[in-house]
Design a protein around this motif. Sequence first.
Motif, PDB file in Angstrom:
ATOM      1  N   ILE A  34      52.190  55.642  47.974  1.00 31.87           N
ATOM      2  CA  ILE A  34      51.201  54.764  48.595  1.00 31.87           C
ATOM      3  C   ILE A  34      50.995  53.544  47.707  1.00 31.87           C
ATOM      4  O   ILE A  34      50.746  53.668  46.510  1.00 31.87           O
ATOM      5  N   GLY A  35      51.113  52.355  48.301  1.00 38.56           N
ATOM      6  CA  GLY A  35      50.913  51.117  47.552  1.00 38.56           C
ATOM      7  C   GLY A  35      49.464  50.690  47.573  1.00 38.56           C
ATOM      8  O   GLY A  35      48.825  50.657  48.630  1.00 38.56           O
ATOM      9  N   ALA A  36      48.900  50.356  46.409  1.00 35.81           N
ATOM     10  CA  ALA A  36      47.519  49.880  46.342  1.00 35.81           C
ATOM     11  C   ALA A  36      47.319  49.053  45.088  1.00 35.81           C
ATOM     12  O   ALA A  36      47.533  49.537  43.968  1.00 35.81           O
ATOM     13  N   LEU A  37      46.944  47.780  45.274  1.00 34.80           N
ATOM     14  CA  LEU A  37      46.553  46.888  44.183  1.00 34.80           C
ATOM     15  C   LEU A  37      47.600  46.849  43.070  1.00 34.80           C
ATOM     16  O   LEU A  37      47.291  46.976  41.888  1.00 34.80           O
ATOM     17  N   GLY A  38      48.868  46.678  43.452  1.00 37.28           N
ATOM     18  CA  GLY A  38      49.925  46.472  42.475  1.00 37.28           C
ATOM     19  C   GLY A  38      50.562  47.719  41.914  1.00 37.28           C
ATOM     20  O   GLY A  38      51.453  47.626  41.070  1.00 37.28           O
ATOM     21  N   GLU A  57      38.657  51.580  42.334  1.00 39.14           N
ATOM     22  CA  GLU A  57      38.950  51.065  43.681  1.00 39.14           C
ATOM     23  C   GLU A  57      40.388  51.399  44.082  1.00 39.14           C
ATOM     24  O   GLU A  57      40.649  51.849  45.201  1.00 39.14           O
ATOM     25  N   ALA A  58      41.329  51.180  43.135  1.00 44.25           N
ATOM     26  CA  ALA A  58      42.725  51.468  43.444  1.00 44.25           C
ATOM     27  C   ALA A  58      42.943  52.953  43.687  1.00 44.25           C
ATOM     28  O   ALA A  58      43.653  53.347  44.616  1.00 44.25           O
ATOM     29  N   LEU A  59      42.327  53.793  42.851  1.00 42.96           N
ATOM     30  CA  LEU A  59      42.480  55.237  43.021  1.00 42.96           C
ATOM     31  C   LEU A  59      41.920  55.700  44.365  1.00 42.96           C
ATOM     32  O   LEU A  59      42.557  56.475  45.085  1.00 42.96           O
ATOM     33  N   ASN A  60      40.740  55.222  44.701  1.00 42.81           N
ATOM     34  CA  ASN A  60      40.129  55.640  45.967  1.00 42.81           C
ATOM     35  C   ASN A  60      40.892  55.102  47.172  1.00 42.81           C
ATOM     36  O   ASN A  60      41.007  55.766  48.198  1.00 42.81           O
TER      37      ASN A  60
END
Length: 283
Positions: A168-172, A205-208
């Motif tokens: 899953i891609g999130a915030l880089g 934030e990225a983890l959630n």
Amino acid sequence: MEEIDKQFLGEPSLWPDSVCANHKEELKLFCVEDQTFICIVCRDTWNHKSHTVIPREEAEANISQDIGRVLASQERFPKSEPTSALTGDIHMVELAKQAADNDPAGLKEDPSFSKIQTFMVWMVLLIFLIAIGGLSATIYVFTPGAAIKPDVTDLRPSALPCCPEGWIGALGSCYYFSEDEGNWKSGQKYCSSRAASLAVNSSLEALNTAKHHKGPSNHWVGLLREPGQPWRWVDGTAFNHLFEVSGAGLCAYLDNGVVSSAGCDTERKWACSKPDGRTGGQC
């Protein structure tokens, strides 16, 4: 038109004789059922006795009105001109028959009527379709949840070109959440086998965001400490305290939107992370 009116409505020869051929009595009555003129004696016979009878004058007035409507209709829906006087006479008889059949304008056989009828059918169909389209748009606009939703690209499991399949891609960063469980060390080994580590240098934030698709399970992350020492990421970098870690344990895990700590031998699932592979903004 005036000549036709005069010929058809004014000529006495077009009406039946005024004397009954059977009883030699004056034809003063009109039988509505049989559509014929009769005398007083005819009215009392068995074949007319149960019929509706009206005065001859009233019947002639009604017939004249029907013929007048036929002629007026012919002006609105003209047919081809008769080729001879005989054809014209036949045409006039047909008009009278149409009046008697309750089709005074002869519209059923008139090509102009067919075109008008077809046009009206298409117009009704078009209006119906427009109404259905407008109703559908109204329902869509005023239905709760139909509003345009924000872009959730970062919340979708990858198939992002910069993350491996299933990540899953999130915030880089790319994140992977295991279905297997184990202690913190086995989790780090598990992530290393996938060219990653337990999630490091990540904001809450990225983890959630990444965990959005993985349900409420708790997952180990790459944050630990020695007794009496501050928290550090597993790659050796200092924890920047962007979020609070609750509990008195030595290893951290993601717990329903917050980060908590527990003993490192406790069995939980694992959250792995690695850079998303972008170089100069390109994958």
